[in-house]
Design a protein around this motif. Structure first.
Motif, mmCIF file in Angstrom:
data_model
loop_
_atom_site.group_PDB
_atom_site.id
_atom_site.type_symbol
_atom_site.label_atom_id
_atom_site.label_comp_id
_atom_site.label_asym_id
_atom_site.label_seq_id
_atom_site.Cartn_x
_atom_site.Cartn_y
_atom_site.Cartn_z
ATOM 1 N N PHE A 89 0.791 -1.206 -0.037
ATOM 2 C CA PHE A 89 -0.128 0.019 0.015
ATOM 3 C C PHE A 89 0.934 1.286 0.091
ATOM 4 C CE2 PHE A 89 -3.403 -3.028 2.011
ATOM 5 C CZ PHE A 89 -3.918 -3.156 1.077
ATOM 6 N N MET A 90 1.893 1.222 0.746
ATOM 7 C CA MET A 90 2.766 2.498 0.921
ATOM 8 C C MET A 90 3.370 2.832 -0.441
ATOM 9 S SD MET A 90 5.746 1.839 3.438
ATOM 10 C CE MET A 90 6.977 0.465 3.503
ATOM 11 N N SER A 91 3.448 2.076 -1.460
ATOM 12 C CA SER A 91 4.152 2.327 -2.600
ATOM 13 C C SER A 91 3.107 3.044 -3.509
ATOM 14 C CB SER A 91 4.582 0.949 -3.529
ATOM 15 O OG SER A 91 3.374 0.329 -3.771
ATOM 16 N N PHE A 92 1.877 3.218 -3.272
ATOM 17 C CA PHE A 92 1.036 4.209 -3.835
ATOM 18 C C PHE A 92 0.153 5.283 -3.103
ATOM 19 C CE2 PHE A 92 -1.000 -0.116 -3.677
ATOM 20 C CZ PHE A 92 -2.436 0.189 -3.394
ATOM 21 N N MET A 93 0.287 5.050 -1.753
ATOM 22 C CA MET A 93 -0.408 6.024 -0.849
ATOM 23 C C MET A 93 0.296 6.482 0.206
ATOM 24 S SD MET A 93 -3.453 3.516 1.004
ATOM 25 C CE MET A 93 -4.017 2.617 -0.444
ATOM 26 N N PRO A 94 -0.179 7.624 0.782
ATOM 27 C CA PRO A 94 0.682 8.204 1.915
ATOM 28 C C PRO A 94 0.836 6.999 3.197
ATOM 29 C CG PRO A 94 -1.346 9.375 1.264
ATOM 30 C CD PRO A 94 -1.404 8.417 0.550
ATOM 31 N N ILE A 95 2.022 7.030 3.565
ATOM 32 C CA ILE A 95 2.118 5.877 4.623
ATOM 33 C C ILE A 95 1.066 5.955 6.074
ATOM 34 C CG2 ILE A 95 4.618 5.595 4.492
ATOM 35 C CD1 ILE A 95 5.154 7.237 6.897
ATOM 36 N N GLU A 96 0.576 7.117 6.127
ATOM 37 C CA GLU A 96 -0.397 7.219 7.553
ATOM 38 C C GLU A 96 -1.644 6.411 6.905
ATOM 39 O OE1 GLU A 96 0.952 9.906 6.097
ATOM 40 O OE2 GLU A 96 2.083 10.839 7.822
ATOM 41 N N THR A 97 -2.193 6.626 5.569
ATOM 42 C CA THR A 97 -3.247 5.665 5.018
ATOM 43 C C THR A 97 -3.034 4.420 5.067
ATOM 44 O OG1 THR A 97 -3.675 7.817 3.915
ATOM 45 C CG2 THR A 97 -5.362 5.859 3.447
ATOM 46 N N ALA A 98 -1.679 4.028 4.516
ATOM 47 C CA ALA A 98 -1.247 2.838 4.198
ATOM 48 C C ALA A 98 -1.192 1.886 5.441
ATOM 49 C CB ALA A 98 0.087 2.568 3.503
#
Ligand code: GDD
Length: 380
Positions: free
Chosen positions: A280-289
């Protein structure tokens, strides 16, 4: 006679008299598509038992093979051999077939063996002697004690799966070959067993555990490859064995087994968490990921516990149970935080060992989480 069972019984003349009953031997042979082997095994076993002057019966338990096995049986009965057959119309399975045979057996000694002559009939007297005269609770025709041998052409797959199967049985017994299908026990021991519900083919292990057999004698055998027909041991059977081992764990270790399974699921959840976080962190902000990864792992853990650890609680409403699980995890997290903070802030030792304090927090949180799930979320 049960509805789904057809009996091809032998004449009442073979009923053991009371005074003979003590030494009467019942040999139960599960058979599935063993038309060619039936005459061979029945004659061989009869020869050995008659030479030893035993009173005996042979019970073949067939799962509706419809391959001419019944016709073979009738010929053997006409020859005067004390053999009968139970044909189960709507059920399959080696273990349940053996149990069906044992339930109907008249003997005080019960023996189980394969039809394909991979188990040597000449070992029968030693097995019988072990339970009748040497006070063994359970006697095994063993492939893995000194003096035993296995015919060379056993496949690598068979050898490897056999080894893994024996390793998995280690928490239950010290016997070297607890998965052998060649064994003997007293009828009395069989009747003393807890509820039997094996799946697959390892009925011997089920009996050792559920009958509480401690005194186990292993007699070396030469295990030959079957000469005709084919083995029914396939990948599905191996999976059933894993399921069987899980059931035995639950039976023998109760809540400890459940806690162990809960922790294993938790460990797989950590892998799911880290893997999905990285994706997930490869395509969204880490907080959301991070949030999505935690939810993914939590859902994974919930489903795994629902399917495996606490499968008895599966009948409850999925969504309600899921929310219960999420609540418990949150409470567990608070317990985890509270314990580690209390230790770290109030005690000198723990304030110098913060990681250890956190580990104690994790343990308490997991334990708390487990108890809530075991007795509330997944209750029966
Ligand atoms: N009634 C019935 N129903 N009999 C069955 C079934 C079934 O579903 N499946 C197998 N059998 C019978 C076979 O006809 C044979 O007589 C005996 O059970 C053993 O089956 P095999 O298919 O020959 O098993 P195997 O030789 O691969 O496995 C043997 O070794 C294992 C250890 O490696 C068996 O002895 C197992 O019990 C043992 O665990």
């Amino acid at each position: 006679v049960k509805e789904n069972i057809e009996l091809f019984d032998f004449s009442a003349d073979f009923e053991p008299k009371d005074e003979e009953n003590a030494d009467f031997v019942s040999v139960v042979i599960p058979v599935y598509k063993e038309e060619a082997n039936i005459p061979l095994v029945v004659r061989e076993v009869s020869k050995v038992l008659e030479a030893g002057k035993y009173s005996y019966e042979l019970i073949l338990v067939d799962d509706n093979s419809q391959d001419g096995s019944v016709e073979q049986l009738k010929k053997l009965q006409q020859e005067g051999l004390p053999v009968c057959m139970i044909v189960r119309k709507n059920q399959r399975g080696l273990s349940s077939a053996v149990i069906e045979g044992f339930k109907r057996a008249k003997g005080s000694v019960l023996v189980c063996m394969d039809a394909d002559l991979s188990h040597p009939p000449k070992t029968l007297p030693e097995l019988i002697k072990a339970v009748l005269e040497e006070q063994a609770d359970f006697a095994i025709g063993s492939r893995y004690v000194e003096g035993a041998a296995i015919e060379k052409d056993s496949s690598i797959f068979r050898r490897l799966s056999g080894k893994i199967a024996r390793l998995m049985a280690l928490p239950f017994t010290k016997a070297k070959d607890p998965v052998s299908g060649f064994f003997a026990l007293k009828k009395q021991t069989f009747l003393s067993s807890a509820y039997l519900n094996p799946i697959g083919s390892k009925i011997g292990l089920e009996l050792i555990v559920k009958c509480g057999c401690r005194n186990i004698k292993e007699i070396p055998i030469f295990f030959s490859d079957r000469k005709s027909g084919s083995s029914k041991l396939n990948f599905k059977e191996q999976l059933r064995y894993i399921q069987h081992i899980k059931r035995l764990f639950d039976y023998k270790y109760g809540n400890l087994a459940k806690f162990f399974q809960f922790c294993i699921v938790g460990a797989t959840g950590a892998v799911v968490d880290l893997t999905s976080y990285n994706i997930f962190m490869s395509f969204m902000p880490i907080e959301t990921a991070r949030i999505i990864a935690i939810i993914t792992a939590m859902t994974w853990n919930f489903e795994m516990n629902r399917r495996f650890t606490f499968s008895y609680g599966k009948h409850r409403h999925w969504l309600k149970q899921y929310f219960g699980f999420v609540c418990c995890c949150s409470i567990g997290a608070v317990v985890n935080w509270f314990v580690s903070m209390s230790l770290s802030r109030n005690f000198e030792f723990w304030s110098e060992h913060l990681t250890l304090a956190a580990a104690v927090g994790i343990l308490c949180g997991t334990l708390f989480n487990f108890l809530l799930n075991r007795f509330w979320v997944y209750r029966k």
